[in-house]
Motif scaffolding. Sequence first.
Motif, PDB file in Angstrom:
ATOM      1  N   THR A 128       0.890  -1.245  -0.052  1.00 33.92           N
ATOM      2  CA  THR A 128      -0.086  -0.058   0.022  1.00 33.92           C
ATOM      3  C   THR A 128       1.049   1.207   0.013  1.00 33.92           C
ATOM      4  O   THR A 128       1.963   1.217   0.795  1.00 33.92           O
ATOM      5  CB  THR A 128      -0.843  -0.038   1.142  1.00 33.92           C
ATOM      6  OG1 THR A 128      -1.762  -1.044   1.065  1.00 33.92           O
ATOM      7  CG2 THR A 128      -1.791   1.196   1.242  1.00 33.92           C
ATOM      8  N   ARG A 129       0.406   2.126  -0.970  1.00 34.02           N
ATOM      9  CA  ARG A 129       1.286   3.469  -1.069  1.00 34.02           C
ATOM     10  C   ARG A 129       0.533   4.339  -0.198  1.00 34.02           C
ATOM     11  O   ARG A 129      -0.644   4.638  -0.402  1.00 34.02           O
ATOM     12  CB  ARG A 129       1.391   3.910  -2.515  1.00 34.02           C
ATOM     13  CG  ARG A 129       2.103   5.343  -2.420  1.00 34.02           C
ATOM     14  CD  ARG A 129       1.882   5.668  -4.206  1.00 34.02           C
ATOM     15  NE  ARG A 129       2.380   6.847  -4.497  1.00 34.02           N
ATOM     16  CZ  ARG A 129       1.631   7.678  -5.165  1.00 34.02           C
ATOM     17  NH1 ARG A 129       0.592   7.393  -5.907  1.00 34.02           N
ATOM     18  NH2 ARG A 129       2.445   9.037  -5.489  1.00 34.02           N
ATOM     19  N   PHE A 130       1.270   5.056   0.769  1.00 29.72           N
ATOM     20  CA  PHE A 130       0.746   6.140   1.614  1.00 29.72           C
ATOM     21  C   PHE A 130       1.230   7.465   1.436  1.00 29.72           C
ATOM     22  O   PHE A 130       2.356   7.699   0.845  1.00 29.72           O
ATOM     23  CB  PHE A 130       1.000   5.899   3.430  1.00 29.72           C
ATOM     24  CG  PHE A 130       0.316   4.723   3.813  1.00 29.72           C
ATOM     25  CD1 PHE A 130      -1.047   4.695   4.290  1.00 29.72           C
ATOM     26  CD2 PHE A 130       0.931   3.232   3.657  1.00 29.72           C
ATOM     27  CE1 PHE A 130      -1.669   3.561   4.861  1.00 29.72           C
ATOM     28  CE2 PHE A 130       0.253   2.122   4.089  1.00 29.72           C
ATOM     29  CZ  PHE A 130      -1.017   2.301   4.680  1.00 29.72           C
ATOM     30  N   LEU A 131       0.577   8.628   1.455  1.00 27.40           N
ATOM     31  CA  LEU A 131       0.984  10.070   1.182  1.00 27.40           C
ATOM     32  C   LEU A 131       1.049  10.465   2.583  1.00 27.40           C
ATOM     33  O   LEU A 131       0.259  10.543   3.630  1.00 27.40           O
ATOM     34  CB  LEU A 131      -0.191  10.803   0.317  1.00 27.40           C
ATOM     35  CG  LEU A 131      -0.538  10.120  -0.862  1.00 27.40           C
ATOM     36  CD1 LEU A 131      -1.573  10.878  -1.861  1.00 27.40           C
ATOM     37  CD2 LEU A 131       0.971  10.208  -1.902  1.00 27.40           C
ATOM     38  N   VAL A 132       2.120  11.340   2.603  1.00 24.80           N
ATOM     39  CA  VAL A 132       2.552  12.377   3.830  1.00 24.80           C
ATOM     40  C   VAL A 132       1.991  13.477   3.330  1.00 24.80           C
ATOM     41  O   VAL A 132       2.563  14.152   2.484  1.00 24.80           O
ATOM     42  CB  VAL A 132       4.067  12.243   4.164  1.00 24.80           C
ATOM     43  CG1 VAL A 132       4.232  12.944   5.394  1.00 24.80           C
ATOM     44  CG2 VAL A 132       4.389  10.786   4.222  1.00 24.80           C
ATOM     45  N   MET A 133       1.158  14.296   4.431  1.00 22.38           N
ATOM     46  CA  MET A 133       0.505  15.526   4.192  1.00 22.38           C
ATOM     47  C   MET A 133       1.270  16.606   4.746  1.00 22.38           C
ATOM     48  O   MET A 133       1.386  16.514   6.064  1.00 22.38           O
ATOM     49  CB  MET A 133      -0.706  15.554   4.224  1.00 22.38           C
ATOM     50  CG  MET A 133      -1.490  14.287   3.367  1.00 22.38           C
ATOM     51  SD  MET A 133      -1.325  14.401   1.603  1.00 22.38           S
ATOM     52  CE  MET A 133      -1.981  15.981   1.315  1.00 22.38           C
ATOM     53  N   SER A 134       1.265  17.800   4.279  1.00 19.84           N
ATOM     54  CA  SER A 134       1.777  18.928   4.858  1.00 19.84           C
ATOM     55  C   SER A 134       1.192  20.325   4.394  1.00 19.84           C
ATOM     56  O   SER A 134       0.273  20.048   3.358  1.00 19.84           O
ATOM     57  CB  SER A 134       3.290  19.059   5.109  1.00 19.84           C
ATOM     58  OG  SER A 134       3.902  19.478   3.961  1.00 19.84           O
ATOM     59  N   ARG A 135       1.686  21.362   4.857  1.00 20.37           N
ATOM     60  CA  ARG A 135       1.228  22.743   4.367  1.00 20.37           C
ATOM     61  C   ARG A 135       2.282  23.556   3.486  1.00 20.37           C
ATOM     62  O   ARG A 135       2.100  24.614   3.199  1.00 20.37           O
ATOM     63  CB  ARG A 135       0.575  23.581   5.254  1.00 20.37           C
ATOM     64  CG  ARG A 135      -0.897  22.937   6.007  1.00 20.37           C
ATOM     65  CD  ARG A 135      -1.369  23.753   6.973  1.00 20.37           C
ATOM     66  NE  ARG A 135      -2.533  23.275   7.639  1.00 20.37           N
ATOM     67  CZ  ARG A 135      -3.744  23.158   6.975  1.00 20.37           C
ATOM     68  NH1 ARG A 135      -4.077  23.633   5.886  1.00 20.37           N
ATOM     69  NH2 ARG A 135      -4.710  22.347   7.803  1.00 20.37           N
TER      70      ARG A 135
END
Length: 231
Positions: A128-135
């Motif tokens: 599974t590919r997960f995304l890391v989120m930020s601003r």
Amino acid sequence: MPVENSIEGTVNQTLDELIENPSLLISGEIIVSIHHCLLVAPDCDWRQVEKVFSHPQALAQCRPFLEKKLPGATLIPTLSTAEGAQKVTTMQGDEKKYSAAIASAFAASRHDLQVANFSIQSHDNNKTRFLVMSRQLTEPTGDDKTSLVCALPQDRPGGLYSILKEFAERQINLTRIESRPTKQELGHYLFYIDCVGHQRDPRVAEALKAIGKNSILTRILGSYKKGAVQE
């Protein structure tokens, strides 16, 4: 945020959230090898399980096992595999005795459950590919990817080609392309694209600028370092 799985494909909810939350940017990706386990309470006979709790993707990835080993069990979706394990942990009496969760072996130790069956997904090579989120926009590393979403002004022959050719002409490799309904009108779609390179790279920047001229929407979802598989 999980975005795609090697067995079940795209997590559509994540794609929708990316377009609905423009203040968030993708700042990284993590690719994880997934080993789903059937978790039950201590001293529970898993063969008697009547309810199985887990995330819809996990339930789908383990469908063959469930159909063969627990054909009569009711499958109950949860927001995450961890939430499924938590639900079983907090149950009491017979409800807990006849319930199970699909989650990781780590979740079993965290929620005082036991692993009744290990690695029950339908394919061993389950990732599974997960995304890391930020601003904030990440800086180029030399080994990056860029994700974007765009929409065509109208449905016409060669419309999608007008976008894809901007990458091809500049020798920019695409690693993924996905369509999702705009939710405004039947037959109108958003196109999610992942390409190799950072949005600040000259060739990628040129392609994105050209695409902006041929679409009614072009949003850069983020540029980030390519992720490696974590076992």
